[in-house]
Design a protein around this motif. Structure first.
Motif, short mmCIF file in Angstrom:
data_model
loop_
_atom_site.label_atom_id
_atom_site.label_comp_id
_atom_site.label_asym_id
_atom_site.label_seq_id
_atom_site.Cartn_x
_atom_site.Cartn_y
_atom_site.Cartn_z
N ALA A 1 0.95 -1.04 0.05
CA ALA A 1 0.07 0.11 0.21
C ALA A 1 0.68 1.11 0.01
N ALA A 2 1.94 1.28 0.49
CA ALA A 2 2.82 2.30 0.78
C ALA A 2 3.72 2.51 -0.56
N THR A 3 3.75 1.75 -1.44
CA THR A 3 4.37 1.89 -2.67
C THR A 3 3.84 1.69 -4.02
N GLN A 4 2.65 1.53 -3.78
CA GLN A 4 1.95 1.43 -5.00
C GLN A 4 1.21 2.88 -5.82
N LEU A 5 1.38 2.98 -7.08
CA LEU A 5 0.78 4.35 -7.57
C LEU A 5 -0.21 3.86 -8.64
N GLY B 1 5.46 9.54 -2.66
CA GLY B 1 3.86 9.35 -3.71
C GLY B 1 3.57 10.62 -3.90
N ARG C 1 -3.53 7.99 -8.36
CA ARG C 1 -3.86 7.91 -6.85
C ARG C 1 -2.52 7.43 -6.24
N PRO D 1 0.09 6.95 -2.56
CA PRO D 1 -0.15 6.40 -1.33
C PRO D 1 0.30 7.57 -0.50
N ARG E 1 4.52 7.30 4.65
CA ARG E 1 4.50 6.51 5.72
C ARG E 1 4.48 7.21 7.04
#
Length: 429
Positions: free
Chosen positions: A84-88, A265, A287, A289, A292
């Protein structure tokens, strides 16, 4: 006769040095105050323990709160949902028409992967699009071991570029992922999500399974699993984009999926829109993330508020406890106070003695509480397998805060003790 330097009176005057005037305030040093305070406290160990209890619990709770805040923040950084923290994701934006209906503003370019991968902070990228099957078309499968086997399943069909699994961090459980050569040539190959493979009976590639989509055969080269997101792909068939363009007239990618560096992000999102549509960045919806650190700070702040409120309440109870016990001590020691006043102690010295006792109790409670808080934190971290994170200033601050609590609690009793008149105290005793 005057007393000259040679007379007996003159010699006595020269031999006797002048006696300095000593004020009563100088007869009681800070060391004397500390000695008297500790002596009186040690003579009543039971009362001392009860007095310390509130301060110990309050300081321990405070140290635990701050220690857990730093530790949980570290654990959150380690155990953060990396996917979730690395997906664009970038998709065509939806524009509102005059009839309040949204329409896609424009297609994404086929070279979107090359454009996005050039951006700083992007580690891998892929394009993905769902392919609309012809009406009535079904997905079936056969294997060389059982050519007659042809189970049909209402599976979804997706087209993707070669680095899809690297981008979404999926795992190949059998066979391999198709490569850029398959995509460029438009080869009729496919990979299956693990649930789709189970429904088609094609979980092993060594049996050379093939699937049929609307009667057209595609060789299954791999099966994948363990997707942190995009769970719909586990129930789908994925073919190369080049194959989908040739066989199904796929006109454009549906979206661009990118794996980015944690924390980049916001920066990459703006650059992605410009890279995909330099003439109209608003036509691309990206979109990205949240950082963190933002999530960690939000969670840490929520936890801190609860524990700090609890710590404040317990510390307030500690202040009340010290003040109550010190006030009771003043009442019980009225005759002692009167005797000290009669022997020359000033009201300031009496107040200083009781103030010192309260501060010593507070410092001792802060020391025990800080040690207890750190010990509990270490035990919990040891049981949970965490790495404890303790700022060295936190326990030290806890001890000093205990002293402040003692000073606040001892103010009123010390003032009351300083107003005791010696005659009244001795007459009452």
């Amino acid at each position: 006769m005057s007393a000259g330097p040679g007379t007996r009176a003159g010699r006595r005057a020269r031999a006797a040095p002048p006696v300095p005037r000593v004020s009563r305030a100088d007869r009681f040093s800070a060391g004397d105050l500390l000695f008297e305070a500790t002596t009186d406290l040690s003579s009543r160990p039971g009362r001392l323990v009860m007095t310390l209890l509130g301060t110990v619990i309050g300081i321990a709770a405070l140290v635990l709160t701050l220690g857990f805040a730093h530790t949980t923040a570290q654990q959150l950084a380690r155990q953060f949902n990396a996917f979730a923290a690395t997906q664009l994701v970038a998709v065509p934006a939806q524009a509102q028409t005059g009839t309040d209906r949204s329409v896609t503003t424009g297609p994404l370019p086929w070279d979107a992967v090359e454009r996005v991968q050039r951006l700083a902070g992007v580690q891998q990228a892929a394009v993905l699009a769902e392919v609309a099957l012809p009406e009535g078309a079904a997905v079936t499968a056969v294997t060389v071991n059982d050519p007659s086997q042809a189970p049909a399943a209402p599976l979804r069909l997706f087209a993707a570029s070669a680095h899809l699994l690297d981008t979404v961090e999926g795992t190949v459980t059998a066979g391999r992922m198709f490569d850029a050569g398959h995509d460029r040539r438009g080869d009729r190959v496919a990979v299956l999500g693990t649930r789709a493979a189970q429904r088609l009976g094609a979980t092993r590639v060594d049996t050379q399974p093939s699937i049929f989509v609307d009667g057209v055969a595609y060789a299954v080269v791999g099966v994948f699993d363990d997707l942190a997101a995009r769970a719909e792909l586990l129930d789908a068939v994925v073919i190369p984009t080049g194959t989908a363009r040739r066989d199904f007239r796929l006109s454009a990618p549906g979206e661009v999926q990118a794996r980015i560096v944690v924390g980049s992000g916001a920066q990459v999102a703006g650059q992605t829109a410009l890279a995909l549509a330099p003439d109209d960045p608003d036509s691309v919806e990206v979109r990205a993330p949240a950082a963190r650190s933002d999530l960690a700070q939000d969670v840490q702040a929520d936890v801190n508020v609860v524990f700090l409120v609890v710590s404040g309440i317990v510390l307030l109870a500690g202040v009340v406890g010290i003040a109550s016990v010190t006030t009771l001590s003043v009442v019980e020691r009225t005759s002692e106070i009167g005797l000290r006043r009669a022997l020359g102690a000033t009201p300031r010295q009496i107040a200083g003695q009781f103030m010192t006792e309260s501060v010593v109790v507070g410092l001792l409670g802060g020391l025990v509480g800080a040690a207890a808080g750190v010990t509990v934190l270490l035990v919990v971290c040891l049981v949970q397998g965490w790495a404890p994170v303790v700022n060295p200033l936190v326990p030290l601050g806890g001890v000093l805060l205990g002293g402040v609590v003692g000073a606040l609690a001892g103010g009123f009793p010390a003032h009351r003790a300083s107003r005791v008149e010696p005659v009244t105290a001795l007459r009452g005793s």
